[in-house]
Write an enzyme that holds these catalytic residues in place. Sequence first.
Site, PDB file in Angstrom:
ATOM      1  CB  VAL A 274      -0.821  -0.211   1.512  1.00 26.24           C
ATOM      2  CG1 VAL A 274      -1.800   0.997   1.289  1.00 26.24           C
ATOM      3  CG2 VAL A 274      -1.841  -1.070   1.339  1.00 26.24           C
ATOM      4  CB  CYS A 275       1.951   3.593  -1.633  1.00 25.10           C
ATOM      5  SG  CYS A 275       1.336   3.855  -3.463  1.00 25.10           S
ATOM      6  CB  ALA A 276       0.619   8.550  -1.530  1.00 24.69           C
TER       7      ALA A 276
END
Length: 397
Positions: free
Chosen positions: A84-86
């Site tokens: 997961v990232c932004a």
Amino acid sequence: MDDMDFPTPDAEIESVSPAELRDRIDAGEGLTLLDTRMESEYDEWKIDGGNVDSINIPYFEFLDDEIDDSVLARLPDDREFTVVCAKGGSSEYVAGTLTERGYDVDHLENGMNGWARVYDRVEIERYDGSGRLYQYQRPATGCLGYFLVDGDEAAVIDPLRAFTHRYLEDADELGADLQYAIDTHVHADHISGVRALDAVGVEGVIPEASVDRGVTYADEMTLAADGDEFQVGSATIETVFTPGHTSGMTAYLLDGSLLATGDGLFVESVARPDLEEGDDGAPEAAAQLYESLQERVLSLPDDTLIGGAHASDAAEPAEDGTYTAPLEQLEAEMDALTMDEDAFVELILSDMPPRPANYEEIIPTNLGQQTADDEDAFELELGPNNCAASQESLAGD
């Protein structure tokens, strides 16, 4: 960051949509998430849950051809995990890099921005008033809203600007005309959708008591005073003034069955009292909240359902999947509702969580004192709501 151009790994990269991830969490599936955002972003806001094991390793740790062994040692090698990232850029790169090294891994499409766009409509099965009542749920921020439909008329309570189109589409799907968009108070954690809906012909309703805070568009709205009623088909929405969280906090009793309490009372906690007047005004606001709960809320029939405007990670959903509970259950489980005033105020002021992210910009935007375009408004909302008096559940103590 996610705006960087990351090289594309040769490995085929699997992805999971935000809605699919939500379904897996709701199903109780054990999940491991590798969050590649910076530590400060991760600490402020992340995907959480009792069945979610979350690891934070910033993306730059994976940029070198030879990833440090201490980094790899933190990764599960015996089960699948999701990166997961932004916005989805660094997570795709990291997922590809790890896939090439033999890890069973996928990544979340559009990252936390995609997660913030998950918005579910769940029917409240225990509602026994006229028509059908639904709860909107935004798992990324814990925001809750309510959609009452009776015959060919509908009303939404605590709408979000980011989902203006959704309310209109849902009304159309359910064969109804959206009559009212109603706010419980001047929100501090999200941009209200009342004005956006009013602009397309829905009657916007705000608490009369909120006008003293400096609302600039009051002349364009219907002002709801204590005891006022709004008809949706055969269902009646009654205005119940419940100050404390804010000076204008107002609840709405939906056909005698469910009290939409805004941020006055949640299924796991009561409101924090410091978002309007700060720490100096919090003791007086807490005392006002106590009076509202005792005289306006707890005086209702025991089987009245309570539905707040938020649910924290500590909240437990009911069997129908909604964050609602009968008043008698909350009174039995939450000591704060049976304390005397002095003990209540002391408890509420004792351990308040950090204030909502960007609240100092969100409040004046909701007052109409400053503007934000759709993209900026969406960015302001990203983060936990933190409108309750405690990050832990007060129910069951």
